[in-house]
Design an enzyme around this catalytic site. Structure first.
Site, mmCIF file in Angstrom:
data_model
loop_
_atom_site.group_PDB
_atom_site.id
_atom_site.type_symbol
_atom_site.label_atom_id
_atom_site.label_comp_id
_atom_site.label_asym_id
_atom_site.label_seq_id
_atom_site.Cartn_x
_atom_site.Cartn_y
_atom_site.Cartn_z
ATOM 1 N N GLU A 153 -11.467 -1.456 27.249
ATOM 2 C CA GLU A 153 -12.432 -1.125 28.289
ATOM 3 C C GLU A 153 -11.894 -0.001 29.169
ATOM 4 O O GLU A 153 -10.687 0.114 29.382
ATOM 5 C CB GLU A 153 -12.724 -2.355 29.155
ATOM 6 C CG GLU A 153 -13.417 -3.481 28.412
ATOM 7 C CD GLU A 153 -13.807 -4.628 29.330
ATOM 8 O OE1 GLU A 153 -13.727 -4.465 30.571
ATOM 9 O OE2 GLU A 153 -14.207 -5.685 28.807
ATOM 10 N N GLU A 163 -22.335 -0.697 27.294
ATOM 11 C CA GLU A 163 -22.899 -1.954 27.805
ATOM 12 C C GLU A 163 -23.628 -1.754 29.124
ATOM 13 O O GLU A 163 -23.159 -1.059 30.018
ATOM 14 C CB GLU A 163 -21.790 -2.995 27.990
ATOM 15 C CG GLU A 163 -22.307 -4.326 28.508
ATOM 16 C CD GLU A 163 -21.278 -5.443 28.481
ATOM 17 O OE1 GLU A 163 -21.613 -6.541 28.949
ATOM 18 O OE2 GLU A 163 -20.157 -5.213 27.989
ATOM 19 N N ASP A 168 -13.039 -10.861 24.328
ATOM 20 C CA ASP A 168 -12.424 -11.653 25.391
ATOM 21 C C ASP A 168 -13.476 -12.514 26.085
ATOM 22 O O ASP A 168 -13.153 -13.326 26.962
ATOM 23 C CB ASP A 168 -11.661 -10.774 26.376
ATOM 24 C CG ASP A 168 -12.510 -9.695 27.033
ATOM 25 O OD1 ASP A 168 -13.724 -9.636 26.777
ATOM 26 O OD2 ASP A 168 -11.944 -8.905 27.819
ATOM 27 N N SER A 169 -14.728 -12.388 25.641
ATOM 28 C CA SER A 169 -15.786 -13.322 26.051
ATOM 29 C C SER A 169 -15.407 -14.753 25.696
ATOM 30 O O SER A 169 -15.991 -15.706 26.228
ATOM 31 C CB SER A 169 -17.107 -12.953 25.376
ATOM 32 O OG SER A 169 -16.941 -12.794 23.974
ATOM 33 N N LYS A 171 -10.304 -2.958 20.777
ATOM 34 C CA LYS A 171 -11.278 -2.446 21.746
ATOM 35 C C LYS A 171 -10.676 -2.433 23.133
ATOM 36 O O LYS A 171 -10.074 -3.410 23.570
ATOM 37 C CB LYS A 171 -12.560 -3.285 21.740
ATOM 38 C CG LYS A 171 -13.630 -2.760 22.722
ATOM 39 C CD LYS A 171 -14.969 -3.429 22.509
ATOM 40 C CE LYS A 171 -15.013 -4.841 23.023
ATOM 41 N NZ LYS A 171 -14.860 -4.905 24.509
ATOM 42 N N ASP A 210 -10.584 -7.557 20.913
ATOM 43 C CA ASP A 210 -10.501 -7.079 22.284
ATOM 44 C C ASP A 210 -9.072 -7.045 22.784
ATOM 45 O O ASP A 210 -8.281 -7.971 22.522
ATOM 46 C CB ASP A 210 -11.301 -8.000 23.214
ATOM 47 C CG ASP A 210 -12.609 -7.398 23.667
ATOM 48 O OD1 ASP A 210 -12.722 -6.158 23.694
ATOM 49 O OD2 ASP A 210 -13.523 -8.171 24.002
#
Length: 275
Positions: free
Chosen positions: A120, A187, A50-51, A118, A89
């Site tokens: 978070e 991270e 999602d960067s 993925k 993501d």
């Protein structure tokens, strides 16, 4: 007549086998052309992060990214790469309402071409991870600095400093592994804590500003090429500088990660607040 690629796509089984003898190289990727290039350079895992909200769309955070955005870029990457394992993501708001919402959105991303999603978050995401894994969705967890929580953290800050925070993060990692996560991104976490997590986990660990002890490393592609905007995080290295070509830069990253030369001490965080 068979339509299968001559180069079979890597599987989780392959990644686990590789990780027994060398480190895994992972990069973010958002389009077919770069996917083909990274694939040819030996990158093991491509992450449609999602960067993309920041490096592709120009936002100041990852929060505006939608499931449709990630699915679009996932499909492009899947068409461009024949070999690399593909992870997508789950963007902000696509899984926080509960397991059913997460599963429905993960199906969209899997159908777009990824092999794993993925998510978070810490132990609060364990039930969601278990729900999806039991229904055939492989999950990569993401602990430490989780960019979708930037407004809670008050910025992009190193996580896990201090005994209480470290114990909480270690508990998060264990809960997510117990829930069935097969991979975990760690991270912006102090190196001693990241090392402890990596060495105590049975799953594949991927570091970014964490520890060379992780099973592998990930960088945002634009950061690797020196094209990132804003302040450069400590864990970033410009591999294009002096490389001569994009391909040479990517191959240098892959070689340094696989051999355990990257990250160096200058790319990770000490326990002390000044480190």
């Amino acid at each position: 007549m068979s339509t299968h690629s001559a180069t079979p796509r890597l599987t989780l089984h392959d990644l686990r086998k590789f990780a027994a003898s060398r480190k895994l190289a992972m990069l973010t990727c958002y389009d077919a052309s770069f996917a083909a290039t990274l694939d040819a350079c030996g990158v093991d895992i491509l992450l449609i992060g999602d960067s993309l909200g920041m490096v592709v769309q120009g936002h100041d955070s990852t929060l505006p990214v939608t499931v449709a955005d990630v699915a679009y870029h996932t499909a492009a990457v899947a068409r461009g790469a024949a070999r690399a394992f593909i992870v997508a993501d789950m963007p902000f708001g696509s899984f926080q309402l509960g397991p059913e919402q997460a599963f429905a959105n993960a199906v969209t991303l899997m159908q777009a071409g990824c092999q794993m999603v993925k998510i978070e978050g810490g132990a609060e995401m364990a039930a969601t991870v278990e729900f999806m894994v039991r229904r055939g969705i492989p999950v990569c967890a993401h602990v430490g600095l989780t960019p979708q929580s930037v407004n809670v953290f008050g910025g992009y800050r190193v996580q896990g400093r201090g005994a209480e925070a470290a114990q909480r993060l270690l508990g998060d990692a264990r809960a997510l592994q117990d829930a069935g996560a097969a991979m975990m991104v760690i991270e912006a976490t102090p190196e001693p804590l990241a090392r402890r997590i990596a060495e105590s986990m049975q799953l594949i660990t991927i570091g970014i500003g964490a520890s060379v002890a992780c099973s592998g490393q990930v960088l945002v592609l634009h950061d690797l090429l020196g094209a990132g905007v804003g302040r450069r995080p400590r864990f970033v290295k410009n591999f294009l500088a002096g490389a001569g070509s994009l391909e040479a830069a990517v191959r240098a990253y892959v070689a340094d990660v696989q051999a355990g030369r990257f990250p160096g001490p200058e790319h990770v965080y000490a326990e002390a607040a000044g480190g």
